[in-house]
Design an enzyme around this catalytic site. Structure first.
Site, mmCIF file in Angstrom:
data_model
loop_
_atom_site.group_PDB
_atom_site.id
_atom_site.type_symbol
_atom_site.label_atom_id
_atom_site.label_comp_id
_atom_site.label_asym_id
_atom_site.label_seq_id
_atom_site.Cartn_x
_atom_site.Cartn_y
_atom_site.Cartn_z
ATOM 1 N N GLY A 45 36.805 48.334 35.941
ATOM 2 C CA GLY A 45 35.891 47.357 35.358
ATOM 3 C C GLY A 45 36.515 46.403 34.350
ATOM 4 O O GLY A 45 36.097 45.269 34.224
ATOM 5 N N ASP A 103 34.956 47.077 30.095
ATOM 6 C CA ASP A 103 33.906 46.172 30.581
ATOM 7 C C ASP A 103 32.600 46.370 29.816
ATOM 8 O O ASP A 103 31.998 45.415 29.336
ATOM 9 C CB ASP A 103 33.686 46.329 32.093
ATOM 10 C CG ASP A 103 33.449 47.778 32.536
ATOM 11 O OD1 ASP A 103 33.566 48.710 31.694
ATOM 12 O OD2 ASP A 103 33.166 47.995 33.727
ATOM 13 N N ASP A 106 28.265 52.138 27.396
ATOM 14 C CA ASP A 106 26.909 52.529 27.750
ATOM 15 C C ASP A 106 26.556 53.765 26.915
ATOM 16 O O ASP A 106 26.172 53.627 25.755
ATOM 17 C CB ASP A 106 26.934 52.793 29.272
ATOM 18 C CG ASP A 106 25.586 53.012 29.874
ATOM 19 O OD1 ASP A 106 24.611 52.499 29.340
ATOM 20 O OD2 ASP A 106 25.508 53.688 30.926
ATOM 21 N N GLY A 108 28.718 55.758 25.792
ATOM 22 C CA GLY A 108 29.826 55.889 24.847
ATOM 23 C C GLY A 108 30.694 57.102 25.133
ATOM 24 O O GLY A 108 31.715 57.303 24.483
ATOM 25 N N THR A 110 32.683 57.918 27.697
ATOM 26 C CA THR A 110 34.027 57.648 28.201
ATOM 27 C C THR A 110 34.959 57.284 27.059
ATOM 28 O O THR A 110 36.042 57.858 26.912
ATOM 29 C CB THR A 110 33.989 56.494 29.225
ATOM 30 O OG1 THR A 110 32.972 56.766 30.189
ATOM 31 C CG2 THR A 110 35.321 56.313 29.919
ATOM 32 N N LYS A 134 25.711 48.191 25.491
ATOM 33 C CA LYS A 134 24.292 48.565 25.636
ATOM 34 C C LYS A 134 23.986 49.630 24.589
ATOM 35 O O LYS A 134 23.980 50.828 24.896
ATOM 36 C CB LYS A 134 24.078 49.225 27.009
ATOM 37 C CG LYS A 134 23.933 48.315 28.183
ATOM 38 C CD LYS A 134 23.528 49.214 29.378
ATOM 39 C CE LYS A 134 23.865 48.594 30.693
ATOM 40 N NZ LYS A 134 23.621 49.503 31.827
ATOM 41 N N ASP A 162 30.614 46.772 38.769
ATOM 42 C CA ASP A 162 30.303 46.910 40.193
ATOM 43 C C ASP A 162 28.924 47.476 40.457
ATOM 44 O O ASP A 162 28.313 48.125 39.601
ATOM 45 C CB ASP A 162 31.314 47.842 40.854
ATOM 46 C CG ASP A 162 31.122 49.294 40.410
ATOM 47 O OD1 ASP A 162 31.212 49.545 39.188
ATOM 48 O OD2 ASP A 162 30.869 50.163 41.261
ATOM 49 N N ARG A 168 32.327 43.107 41.819
ATOM 50 C CA ARG A 168 33.108 43.008 40.573
ATOM 51 C C ARG A 168 33.605 41.582 40.357
ATOM 52 O O ARG A 168 33.835 41.156 39.234
ATOM 53 C CB ARG A 168 34.332 43.937 40.630
ATOM 54 C CG ARG A 168 33.998 45.420 40.629
ATOM 55 C CD ARG A 168 35.308 46.224 40.500
ATOM 56 N NE ARG A 168 35.114 47.626 40.813
ATOM 57 C CZ ARG A 168 34.705 48.560 39.947
ATOM 58 N NH1 ARG A 168 34.428 48.233 38.709
ATOM 59 N NH2 ARG A 168 34.572 49.817 40.315
HETATM 60 P P1 IMP Z 1 29.800 55.370 29.267
HETATM 61 O O1 IMP Z 1 29.856 54.475 28.060
HETATM 62 O O2 IMP Z 1 30.722 56.537 29.189
HETATM 63 O O3 IMP Z 1 28.390 55.776 29.588
HETATM 64 O O4 IMP Z 1 30.281 54.650 30.570
HETATM 65 C C1 IMP Z 1 30.607 53.356 30.618
HETATM 66 C C2 IMP Z 1 31.022 53.041 32.029
HETATM 67 O O5 IMP Z 1 29.900 53.128 32.927
HETATM 68 C C3 IMP Z 1 31.473 51.612 32.089
HETATM 69 O O6 IMP Z 1 32.855 51.520 31.859
HETATM 70 C C4 IMP Z 1 31.067 51.182 33.473
HETATM 71 O O7 IMP Z 1 32.101 51.494 34.375
HETATM 72 C C5 IMP Z 1 29.853 52.016 33.790
HETATM 73 N N1 IMP Z 1 28.596 51.254 33.541
HETATM 74 C C6 IMP Z 1 27.713 51.435 32.533
HETATM 75 N N2 IMP Z 1 26.684 50.572 32.613
HETATM 76 C C7 IMP Z 1 26.929 49.808 33.699
HETATM 77 C C8 IMP Z 1 26.210 48.707 34.305
HETATM 78 O O8 IMP Z 1 25.136 48.246 33.872
HETATM 79 N N3 IMP Z 1 26.781 48.179 35.427
HETATM 80 C C9 IMP Z 1 27.963 48.631 35.946
HETATM 81 N N4 IMP Z 1 28.648 49.640 35.400
HETATM 82 C C10 IMP Z 1 28.143 50.236 34.295
HETATM 83 MG MG MG Z 2 34.431 51.032 32.968
#
Ligand code: IMP
Ligand code: MG
Length: 178
Positions: A45, A103, A106, A108, A110, A134, A162, A168
């Site tokens: 991403g 990218d 969300d 957090g 990762t 977000k 994606d 993408r």
């Molecule tokens: P998180 O912060 O660990 O929940 O994950 C973040 C990852 O989830 C990002 O790096 C994206 O790859 C994926 N992701 C989260 N929200 C979206 C979205 O709205 N569209 C596409 N990918 C998303």
């Molecule tokens: Mg990502």
């Protein structure tokens, strides 16, 4: 792939995305004056964002690039916050000023996990830059140093993000209609 071409609309235009990335690059160039930047792209991403961002960094600042790919475990494992490194960095981080380029943040999870791993490699500094945030979805506290846009809790695609691995390459950020 489910065809969703009729089901999404532009949330942030190509021009707005490019303008904001230019602003971020100017801010980063000011902050890193006299240093170099070791950018880490979180694949896949982050790849479009890192490309656009790095090209706008002041030419006085040497920029190096490395890439990392991670995946989250399935739902039941996710609560543990464990992510799996699918592809590790090529270069050590010791002594480098590291800028992680992502990218979207969300939950957090990762980045929380990754920051822990990467800090153990003793970089001189480590900062985080994300195109989108977000915050409503946050489950793990992560310090974000540079944010392109804060958005509401909607599923977005384009600019590296994606839908089932497609779209993408869209030059704008689109939102899937609900
Ligand atoms: P998180 O912060 O660990 O929940 O994950 C973040 C990852 O989830 C990002 O790096 C994206 O790859 C994926 N992701 C989260 N929200 C979206 C979205 O709205 N569209 C596409 N990918 C998303
Ligand atoms: Mg990502």
């Amino acid at each position: 792939m489910d065809d969703i071409r009729d089901k999404f609309s532009v949330m942030i235009s190509k021009e707005e995305v490019e303008r904001r990335i230019k602003e971020l690059a100017e801010e980063i160039s000011r902050d890193y004056k006299g240093k170099s930047i070791h950018m880490i792209c979180i694949l896949k991403g982050g790849v479009y964002f890192m490309t656009l961002l790095s090209k706008q960094i002041s030419e006085d600042i040497p920029v190096s690039l490395d890439f990392m790919s991670v995946s989250s475990y399935g739902n039941e494992m996710k609560s543990s916050g464990i992510v799996k490194i699918e592809k590790d960095l090529d270069e050590p981080l010791a002594g480098k000023d590291v800028l992680i380029v992502e990218d979207i943040i969300d939950s957090g999870r990762t980045l929380y996990y990754l920051l822990g791993i990467l800090k153990d490699r003793k970089p001189s500094s480590i900062k985080l830059c994300t195109l989108l945030d977000k915050p409503d979805r946050r489950e793990r506290e992560v310090e974000v140093n540079y944010t392109g846009f804060v958005i509401e809790d909607r599923f977005v695609l384009g600019c590296g993000m994606d839908y089932q691995q497609y779209y993408r390459n869209l030059p704008y950020i689109a939102v899937v209609d609900s």
